[in-house]
Design an enzyme around this catalytic site. Structure first.
Site, mmCIF file in Angstrom:
data_model
loop_
_atom_site.group_PDB
_atom_site.id
_atom_site.type_symbol
_atom_site.label_atom_id
_atom_site.label_comp_id
_atom_site.label_asym_id
_atom_site.label_seq_id
_atom_site.Cartn_x
_atom_site.Cartn_y
_atom_site.Cartn_z
ATOM 1 N N ARG A 141 0.815 -1.212 0.000
ATOM 2 C CA ARG A 141 0.000 0.000 0.000
ATOM 3 C C ARG A 141 0.851 1.266 0.000
ATOM 4 O O ARG A 141 0.313 2.373 -0.034
ATOM 5 C CB ARG A 141 -0.883 -0.007 1.243
ATOM 6 C CG ARG A 141 -2.356 -0.348 0.951
ATOM 7 C CD ARG A 141 -3.092 -0.153 2.249
ATOM 8 N NE ARG A 141 -4.511 -0.065 2.181
ATOM 9 C CZ ARG A 141 -5.344 -1.089 2.304
ATOM 10 N NH1 ARG A 141 -4.900 -2.312 2.379
ATOM 11 N NH2 ARG A 141 -6.640 -0.876 2.330
ATOM 12 N N ARG B 71 -9.929 7.023 3.423
ATOM 13 C CA ARG B 71 -9.230 5.831 2.898
ATOM 14 C C ARG B 71 -8.968 5.995 1.395
ATOM 15 O O ARG B 71 -7.910 5.609 0.898
ATOM 16 C CB ARG B 71 -10.045 4.566 3.182
ATOM 17 C CG ARG B 71 -9.936 4.145 4.644
ATOM 18 C CD ARG B 71 -11.102 3.301 5.084
ATOM 19 N NE ARG B 71 -11.169 2.010 4.432
ATOM 20 C CZ ARG B 71 -12.292 1.286 4.363
ATOM 21 N NH1 ARG B 71 -13.413 1.734 4.885
ATOM 22 N NH2 ARG B 71 -12.275 0.118 3.771
HETATM 23 P P1 AMP Z 1 -8.485 -3.417 3.974
HETATM 24 O O1 AMP Z 1 -9.168 -4.566 4.626
HETATM 25 O O2 AMP Z 1 -7.449 -3.834 2.979
HETATM 26 O O3 AMP Z 1 -9.458 -2.403 3.415
HETATM 27 O O4 AMP Z 1 -7.673 -2.664 5.125
HETATM 28 C C1 AMP Z 1 -8.331 -2.067 6.230
HETATM 29 C C2 AMP Z 1 -7.367 -1.149 6.957
HETATM 30 O O5 AMP Z 1 -6.246 -1.899 7.430
HETATM 31 C C3 AMP Z 1 -6.751 -0.046 6.103
HETATM 32 O O6 AMP Z 1 -7.589 1.091 6.011
HETATM 33 C C4 AMP Z 1 -5.461 0.235 6.855
HETATM 34 O O7 AMP Z 1 -5.715 1.005 8.019
HETATM 35 C C5 AMP Z 1 -5.038 -1.149 7.320
HETATM 36 N N1 AMP Z 1 -4.169 -1.817 6.333
HETATM 37 C C6 AMP Z 1 -4.458 -2.946 5.609
HETATM 38 N N2 AMP Z 1 -3.434 -3.287 4.814
HETATM 39 C C7 AMP Z 1 -2.461 -2.355 5.033
HETATM 40 C C8 AMP Z 1 -1.155 -2.148 4.504
HETATM 41 N N3 AMP Z 1 -0.650 -2.957 3.568
HETATM 42 N N4 AMP Z 1 -0.442 -1.089 4.964
HETATM 43 C C9 AMP Z 1 -0.936 -0.272 5.906
HETATM 44 N N5 AMP Z 1 -2.158 -0.395 6.438
HETATM 45 C C10 AMP Z 1 -2.930 -1.433 6.027
#
Ligand code: AMP
Length: 190
Positions: A89, A146
């Site tokens: 990310r 986000r």
């Molecule tokens: P997701 O389920 O991929 O939408 O991730 C939910 C939240 O987890 C994100 O908004 C970030 O706060 C955190 N997150 C997930 N993957 C990452 C990553 N690779 N780097 C940093 N934060 C992450």
């Protein structure tokens, strides 16, 4: 070995399409969002730290997610391949992943970038929030943050992988089945 990055903004359908790729190609699904949510559910120190960032729609620090991915790769040495969902990310995460996979002799095969319009993303996330109960999917301000964080910190990863000819843009609008077919057509060529 097939190492795929499923890339795209929050709500692009990465998790949904990952399920389909796991079934079709026998890959191990590594979703950093899922891993972090399970740390939170288990009440670990890492989970507690991550939650404060996730609740605001901010990124969890690189070293935390990179550490999680490293240990998953180490524990699955005989895998047929991985599907990275929600990781990398940031450009630093992308560089680390690229180096880790190259050092293992199993380079990244392709980065599949799901392209979806912003209004559609917001509507999908709000709907998912009603069903899943995920706090970060229920607050429009957090959702907008986000998406902004994605545009600022995550999108530049495309420029990192483009010179390697590993970036594939995929239309992420339409039915789940149609999108799955578009992805399959790309993966079969890799
Ligand atoms: P997701 O389920 O991929 O939408 O991730 C939910 C939240 O987890 C994100 O908004 C970030 O706060 C955190 N997150 C997930 N993957 C990452 C990553 N690779 N780097 C940093 N934060 C992450």
């Amino acid at each position: 070995m097939l190492n795929l990055v499923l890339f795209g903004p929050p709500g692009a359908g990465k998790g949904t399409q990952a399920e389909f790729l796991i079934d079709s190609f026998g890959l191990i699904h590594l979703s950093t969002g899922d891993l972090l949510r399970s740390e939170i559910a288990d009440g670990t120190e890492l989970g507690l730290k991550a939650k404060s960032f996730m609740d605001k729609g901010e990124l969890v620090p690189d070293e935390v997610v990179i550490g999680m991915i490293k240990s998953k790769l180490d524990n699955n040495r005989d895998a047929k391949g991985f599907i990275f969902d929600g990781f990398p990310r940031t450009v630093d995460q992308a560089k680390t992943l690229d180096t880790l996979l190259n050092d293992n002799g199993t380079p990244m095969s392709g980065m599949l970038c799901l392209e979806v319009e912003k209004e559609e993303l917001i509507s999908r996330l709000l709907n998912r929030g009603k069903i899943s109960g995920r706090a970060d999917d229920q607050n429009q301000k957090v959702i907008e943050n986000r998406i902004a964080v994605y545009n600022e910190k995550t999108l530049p990863i495309i420029e990192y992988f483009k010179p390697q000819n590993k970036h594939f843009g995929i239309n992420g609008m339409g039915s789940i089945e149609d999108i799955a077919e578009r992805i399959k057509a790309v993966v079969e060529k890799l």
